[in-house]
Scaffold this active site. Structure first.
Site, PDB file in Angstrom:
ATOM      1  N   SER A  80       2.621  -3.803   5.131  1.00 24.25           N
ATOM      2  CA  SER A  80       3.179  -2.466   5.333  1.00 24.25           C
ATOM      3  C   SER A  80       2.370  -1.446   4.527  1.00 24.25           C
ATOM      4  O   SER A  80       2.319  -1.522   3.299  1.00 24.25           O
ATOM      5  CB  SER A  80       4.641  -2.427   4.883  1.00 24.25           C
ATOM      6  OG  SER A  80       5.409  -3.342   5.636  1.00 24.25           O
ATOM      7  N   ARG A 125      10.516  -0.874  -4.274  1.00 19.30           N
ATOM      8  CA  ARG A 125       9.053  -0.979  -4.316  1.00 19.30           C
ATOM      9  C   ARG A 125       8.473  -0.308  -5.551  1.00 19.30           C
ATOM     10  O   ARG A 125       7.406   0.304  -5.511  1.00 19.30           O
ATOM     11  CB  ARG A 125       8.408  -0.392  -3.046  1.00 19.30           C
ATOM     12  CG  ARG A 125       8.833  -1.047  -1.753  1.00 19.30           C
ATOM     13  CD  ARG A 125       8.438  -2.526  -1.691  1.00 19.30           C
ATOM     14  NE  ARG A 125       8.955  -3.123  -0.472  1.00 19.30           N
ATOM     15  CZ  ARG A 125      10.154  -3.687  -0.369  1.00 19.30           C
ATOM     16  NH1 ARG A 125      10.946  -3.738  -1.424  1.00 19.30           N
ATOM     17  NH2 ARG A 125      10.563  -4.216   0.759  1.00 19.30           N
ATOM     18  N   GLU A 151       1.865   2.429   0.324  1.00 25.39           N
ATOM     19  CA  GLU A 151       2.340   1.345  -0.542  1.00 25.39           C
ATOM     20  C   GLU A 151       1.200   0.698  -1.327  1.00 25.39           C
ATOM     21  O   GLU A 151       1.350   0.417  -2.509  1.00 25.39           O
ATOM     22  CB  GLU A 151       3.076   0.295   0.300  1.00 25.39           C
ATOM     23  CG  GLU A 151       3.745  -0.782  -0.512  1.00 25.39           C
ATOM     24  CD  GLU A 151       4.714  -1.618   0.306  1.00 25.39           C
ATOM     25  OE1 GLU A 151       4.865  -2.806  -0.022  1.00 25.39           O
ATOM     26  OE2 GLU A 151       5.332  -1.102   1.252  1.00 25.39           O
TER      27      GLU A 151
END
Length: 373
Positions: free
Chosen positions: A261, A182, A365
């Site tokens: 998420s 990520r 995130e």
């Protein structure tokens, strides 16, 4: 909110400098409708760019004048403060899908899930398990988007971007993108690059998917990990699994008024993981084994969703206008009347609760604009 259309000079050299392009420009423009959270205040100015030239011209103008710049793609990874953004918001709405054999080039503004569908229709493998992820193609390398055993870093060959420091368009090979979980060079240095195009190398496996890596996907398909299935079947299965978790956009379903998420899965050092195990056994008993996956170099990745649930934040948690999804503990949602501050208050509560329970600090995130957790 006021709207104007004005000529915009193309940034390329030579005679093209004298070519004018009509650009849509809005003032005091709402940004909430451009995000999947549907949250956030207005921007001083909003420019919608439909060509790479327009994107570059807008960026150059902002940089030359010292105006703060916010680049918006699909808005699926943004948390914008209630006060909005004092500066220029640039919405990238470029289009372009070019498939040459197994080589794919996408303009940054292409809708990602539509592009995935077109590659599956062409019988190609490599991104079929990334179906249903909201947002634009240009955002995928920034976050190194991944799900269900695939990450874009495994198929991206090059990223074409405007380098704001150098004042020119550059092409970065995969190895230069510094991809990790990520993360990427683009995320690490968000003020430097504006992604224009992304190039991929896919696989022609006779209509079959890439080998399935994610256990949940393999179980849902009734096969073993490592096997292949028709790419269209893998795509449809992932879409069904995502929809069951509220991870496929549906304007009528508030569980999808989210950024997917909200927290990344924590990656722990050996020392951190040992401490985490002690806390887990103290809280849940010695028979409890938390999710753990090798993450290289002595690191272990665990599940943010598991941590949130075991810390007491179950599906549907909350009584206010921002709550945890009723379908998935990893998604924080706007139930329709939330403000960004409502969302952040919930996020902070979850972060504090998980830290107190397990000694692990969750990291958001989505990108925050004008606010912090």
């Amino acid at each position: 909110m006021s709207s104007t259309h004005r000529p915009w000079p193309r940034p390329s050299g030579g005679a093209a400098d004298r070519t004018l392009v009509p650009v849509q420009e809005l003032h005091d423009a709402p940004l909430a409708p451009l995000t999947t959270f549907r949250l956030g205040g207005p921007a001083t100015r909003l420019i919608t760019a439909t060509t790479d030239a327009e994107v570059i011209a807008a960026v150059r103008e902002a940089d030359a004048s010292g105006t703060p710049l916010l680049v918006i793609g699909g808005g699926s990874n943004l948390v914008i403060g209630d006060k909005g953004f004092e500066g220029t918001a640039l919405r990238i709405a470029t289009t372009g899908f070019a498939l040459d054999g197994t080589r794919l080039e996408l303009a940054a503004g292409e809708v990602w899930t539509d592009a995935v569908a077109r590659t599956v229709e062409a019988g190609l493998a490599g991104i079929e398990c990334l179906a249903g992820i909201p947002g634009s193609a240009g955002a995928t390398p920034i976050q190194n988007v991944g799900a269900y055993g695939q990450e874009v870093s495994s198929t991206i060959t090059e990223v074409v971007a405007y380098d704001r420091h150098a004042g020119e368009t550059v092409t970065l090979a995969n190895a230069e993108c510094d991809f990790s979980y990520r993360n990427s060079r683009f995320k690490q240095d968000p003020e430097r690059y504006v992604v224009l195009r992304v190039r991929f190398l896919l696989e022609d496996a006779g209509g079959l998917s890439a080998p399935l890596k994610y256990p949940e996907t393999a179980r849902a398909l009734g096969v073993e990990a490592g096997e292949r299935v028709p790419a269209a079947t893998a795509q449809a299965t992932v879409l069904r699994l995502r929809a069951g978790k509220g991870m496929v956009l549906d304007p009528e379903d508030h569980d999808t008024w989210s950024a997917g998420s909200f927290f990344t899965n924590p990656i722990l050092t050996a020392e951190e993981y040992a401490s985490f195990l002690v806390r887990t056994h103290e809280r849940l008993g010695r028979d409890t084994t938390p999710p753990a996956f090798p993450a290289g170099d002595g690191l272990t990745k665990t599940s943010a969703a598991w941590l949130i649930d075991k810390a007491g934040f179950t599906k549907g948690y909350g009584t206010g206008p921002a709550r945890i999804s009723t379908k998935h503990t990893l998604a924080l949602t706007n139930r329709g009347e939330a403000t960004t501050e409502d969302l952040l208050a919930l996020a902070r509560e979850v972060v504090t609760g998980v830290r107190e329970a397990f000694g692990v600090t969750l990291v958001n995130e989505p990108v925050t604009v004008g606010v912090q957790l």
